[in-house]
Design an enzyme around this catalytic site. Structure first.
Site, PDB file in Angstrom:
ATOM      1  CE  LYS A 204      -0.140   4.837  -0.645  1.00  0.00           C
ATOM      2  NZ  LYS A 204       1.099   4.784  -1.375  1.00  0.00           N
TER       3      LYS A 204
HETATM    4  C1  LIG Z   1       2.198   3.901  -2.012  1.00  0.00           C
HETATM    5  C2  LIG Z   1       3.530   3.674  -1.355  1.00  0.00           C
HETATM    6  C3  LIG Z   1       4.743   4.045  -1.966  1.00  0.00           C
HETATM    7  C4  LIG Z   1       4.839   4.457  -3.403  1.00  0.00           C
HETATM    8  O1  LIG Z   1       4.104   5.533  -3.759  1.00  0.00           O
HETATM    9  P1  LIG Z   1       3.964   5.918  -5.321  1.00  0.00           P
HETATM   10  O2  LIG Z   1       3.559   7.351  -5.270  1.00  0.00           O
HETATM   11  O3  LIG Z   1       2.911   5.011  -5.879  1.00  0.00           O
HETATM   12  O4  LIG Z   1       5.278   5.717  -5.971  1.00  0.00           O
HETATM   13  C5  LIG Z   1       5.911   3.948  -1.242  1.00  0.00           C
HETATM   14  N1  LIG Z   1       5.915   3.466   0.015  1.00  0.00           N
HETATM   15  C6  LIG Z   1       4.782   3.063   0.621  1.00  0.00           C
HETATM   16  C7  LIG Z   1       4.862   2.560   2.023  1.00  0.00           C
HETATM   17  C8  LIG Z   1       3.558   3.136  -0.050  1.00  0.00           C
HETATM   18  O5  LIG Z   1       2.448   2.676   0.527  1.00  0.00           O
END
Ligand SMILES: *Cc1c(COP(=O)(O)O)cnc(C)c1O
Length: 398
Positions: A204
């Site tokens: 991210k």
């Molecule tokens: C990465 C992601 C999540 C989950 O994030 P985590 O921190 O890995 O739990 C939720 N929604 C979307 C759209 C994502 O891309």
């Protein structure tokens, strides 16, 4: 040829120093680093605002954060949570943890975010006691809609908020892709609905390896989430001059969860937060290089962006799914890491079976999925890396 990864975190000396500082401090789990991270994250989102400020709570993933918000909103059996099919597993599974049903709402062909008109239609069906899709689909009380800011582009939030208000559902923003993102009027994505959740997963825009943040300006919600985040433990406020109980005293007021963010990771997050605008600038610049390389190509559509885009992804579109699959193979042959966002949830065995859905139920999500290819986009990628990707794509026999 050297492999070019699809994503790679930007970790510098400052991150290493911050983690070492915590390792040497003797306090590894949630403590003052996590508190500072929460305060700094909230300040970042509240910048320049004097009213309607959000509070932030650090959690060990965005998935945990989404779960906690739905729990705090009172979601349970008999309720329906509305989500776009074009998202990651987390967005929908958290409603199932609580026994609520999922109604999928198709996306806009342009930005791949939940379509406001479809949302209104689905809510009206549910409110009049019908199935989510008319005669078809789950029934129940619509409780929450979870718009996903796909790829870093904020959804049409004003329209979504109007509809949600009119039809009485809460709005939880899945802002996992969307940080930092400020609208022209200064409001931040993730702070527009009843609550918002950010992800610090390794790919991210800022990362703690694993981690997340919940934000809200609703005091009751924040209170509930902060209790449920750590075992449902409440430290009741008592008069410490008259009460004999000490700092060791606590009460378990609910069967809570273990969703706290350790200080090792919070320290990493604080440094990443301080870089957020620099990292965004690097992503934006690379996306601009891609745009210039692909614009005018007859077989390609470049992703729509605006000034609020957080550039988590570069979701290029090609003309059909057969071409997309061949292009993925060709890029992988050249050592270029790519991905697809997302395989729609309604086509996944679990949801397909549970709700008896076929792929053509959500044509915009299917079209988006079948033609999309996410190209490498990460701070630290060089102009030569971008040129290599552009050459590989434009030399491909479409
Ligand atoms: C990465 C992601 C999540 C989950 O994030 P985590 O921190 O890995 O739990 C939720 N929604 C979307 C759209 C994502 O891309």
């Amino acid at each position: 040829m050297t492999p070019l990864p699809f994503a790679r975190p930007f970790i510098g000396r400052e991150e290493e120093d911050a983690v070492l500082r915590v390792l040497r401090s003797g306090w590894l789990t949630t403590g003052k680093e996590a508190l500072s991270f929460e305060q700094e994250f909230a300040d970042f989102l509240n910048r320049g605002k004097t009213d309607g400020q959000v509070q932030a709570l650090a959690v060990n993933s965005a998935t945990s954060g989404l779960h906690l918000v739905l729990e705090a909103l009172g979601v349970g059996q008999g309720d329906v949570v509305l989500v776009p099919p074009l998202t990651f597993a987390s967005t929908a599974e958290v409603a199932r943890y609580l026994g609520a049903e999922i109604a999928f709402v198709d996306v806009e062909p342009g930005d791949f975010c939940i379509a406001p008109m479809r949302l209104r239609q689905t809510l009206c069906h549910l409110r009049s006691g019908k199935g989510a899709y008319g005669e078809y689909g789950p029934r129940g009380t619509p409780k929450v809609v979870i718009p996903v800011h796909y790829g870093g582009m904020p959804c049409a939030m004003d329209e979504i908020l109007d509809i949600a208000h009119e039809l009485n559902v809460a709005v939880l923003e899945d802002a996992a892709h969307c940080f930092p993102s400020f609208l022209p009027d200064g409001r931040a994505a993730g702070t527009l609905g009843d609550a918002g959740v950010f992800s610090f997963y390794a790919t991210k825009t800022i990362t703690t390896g694993e981690g997340g943040m919940v934000v809200s300006r609703n005091q009751a919600l924040i209170q509930r989430i902060s209790t449920m985040r750590l075992h449902g433990i409440d430290r009741p406020a008592w008069n410490r001059y008259t009460d004999v109980r000490g700092s060791w005293y606590y009460e378990i007021i609910e069967a809570g969860y273990k969703y706290n963010l350790p200080d090792i990771l919070a320290a990493l997050g604080r440094v990443q937060l301080s870089r957020a605008f620099d990292l965004l600038a690097m992503r934006r610049r690379l996306a601009g290089i891609y745009d210039a390389g692909f614009s005018g190509h007859p077989a390609l559509e470049i992703p729509p962006v605006n000034s609020a885009c957080a550039y988590h992804l570069y979701p290029l579109r090609v003309k059909d799914s057969a071409t997309r699959n061949r292009l993925i193979d060709a890029l992988q042959q050249e050592g270029i890491g790519v991905s697809v966002h997302f395989i729609p949830l309604h086509t996944m065995p679990y949801y397909r079976r549970r709700y008896n859905l076929s792929a053509d139920f959500f044509p915009a999500a299917m079209d988006a999925f079948s033609r999309e290819i996410s190209l490498p986009l990460w701070p630290g990628m060089t102009d030569e890396d971008a040129a290599r990707v552009i050459a590989a794509v434009t030399n491909f026999a479409f």
